[in-house]
Scaffold this active site. Structure first.
Site, PDB file in Angstrom:
ATOM      1  N   THR A  22       1.175  -7.901  67.488  1.00 54.25           N
ATOM      2  CA  THR A  22       2.175  -7.484  67.033  1.00 54.25           C
ATOM      3  C   THR A  22       2.180  -5.651  67.451  1.00 54.25           C
ATOM      4  OG1 THR A  22       2.953  -6.430  64.622  1.00 54.25           O
ATOM      5  CG2 THR A  22       0.577  -6.148  65.154  1.00 54.25           C
ATOM      6  N   ASN A  23       3.133  -4.754  66.954  1.00 56.35           N
ATOM      7  CA  ASN A  23       3.230  -3.487  67.607  1.00 56.35           C
ATOM      8  C   ASN A  23       2.994  -2.301  66.382  1.00 56.35           C
ATOM      9  OD1 ASN A  23       6.001  -3.069  66.526  1.00 56.35           O
ATOM     10  ND2 ASN A  23       6.285  -4.773  67.547  1.00 56.35           N
ATOM     11  N   ALA A  24       3.273  -1.237  66.862  1.00 57.81           N
ATOM     12  CA  ALA A  24       2.922  -0.057  65.759  1.00 57.81           C
ATOM     13  C   ALA A  24       4.277   0.178  64.834  1.00 57.81           C
ATOM     14  CB  ALA A  24       2.519   1.009  66.514  1.00 57.81           C
ATOM     15  N   ALA A  89      11.382  -3.925  65.609  1.00 58.50           N
ATOM     16  CA  ALA A  89      10.597  -4.073  66.858  1.00 58.50           C
ATOM     17  C   ALA A  89       9.925  -5.616  66.939  1.00 58.50           C
ATOM     18  CB  ALA A  89       9.606  -3.106  66.994  1.00 58.50           C
TER      19      ALA A  89
END
Ligand code: C5P
Length: 219
Positions: A22-24, A89
């Site tokens: 995943t990402n932030a 995102a």
């Protein structure tokens, strides 16, 4: 008044039943855009990945987990919307193979083979009717403006919001809103809600040009 689809937050791509990429992304920019669009009198549908941020009560929210689920939901809802803002995102990569059981430690390095996920904004923009519009975001760490313009063209967006990597998981953002003809439609820096209001104001001519009433979608 338009019906605006906003993608927001990260997506997850599972390696096995318990681990994922995943990402932030926090979803704060998407939530701020939803709030600003509602304040401007628009109807808002948010398609969001897993986040803790709270979306405005007046927005319809559809929750998804993976990039493919976000894409399928966007493709289902976009025909009933006047336009779309891609503030999510989504994970750009997913494992080629998803293990059905938890991957056991073996004491050896683990190589993951990743393949690209579909691009949601580009896919929606390719399918858009002449009365619809698509706005993308570009988060770059170098040549920010140049790469944002290239991305707007590659993804067939009508406008792109250029921001730098400090935006991710932050309370504030600093953006430029760029149009296809090379004009800068607006600039803003500060708390995400104030930035979102400037983005919505900058997009107002685009939104007003393309707002025929459309039948309501089944969420
Ligand atoms: O290529 P990059 O991820 O920087 O592009 C950012 C823009 O593309 C954002 O509007 C983001 O929401 C969108 N995007 C997408 N689907 C992906 C990756 C990015 O819609 N798989």
């Amino acid at each position: 008044m338009a019906r605006i689809l906003i993608t927001s937050g990260p997506t997850r791509q599972f390696l096995d039943p318990v681990r994922y990429l995943t990402n932030a992304s926090s979803g704060r920019m998407g939530a701020a855009l939803a709030q600003a669009a509602i304040e401007a009198g628009h109807e808002v549908i948010v398609v969001t990945g897993p986040v803790t941020v709270v979306y405005p009560q007046a927005a319809s929210v559809v929750s998804v987990v993976t990039t493919d689920e976000m894409l399928q939901t966007v493709l289902r809802l976009f025909p009933s919307c006047n336009g779309m803002i891609g503030a999510a995102a989504p994970c750009d990569y997913m494992p080629r193979r998803v293990h059905p059981e938890k991957i056991a430690k073996s004491g050896q390095p683990l190589a993951l083979e990743l393949i690209e996920t579909p691009d949601i904004v580009a896919t929606a923009a390719q399918s858009k009717r002449p009365d619809q519009w698509v706005v993308g975001f570009a988060l770059e760490t170098e040549d920010v403006r140049f790469r944002a313009i290239a991305k707007m063209e590659a993804k067939c967006c009508d406008c792109i919001v250029s921001n730098d990597a400090s935006a991710i998981d932050a309370e504030e953002n600093s953006v430029e809103i760029l149009a296809r003809d090379g004009r800068t439609l607006g600039r803003a820096a500060g708390p995400k809600i104030e930035v979102a209001r400037v983005i919505l104001r900058s997009l107002e001519p685009l939104i007003a040009d393309a707002s025929p009433p459309l039948p309501s979608p089944h969420l």
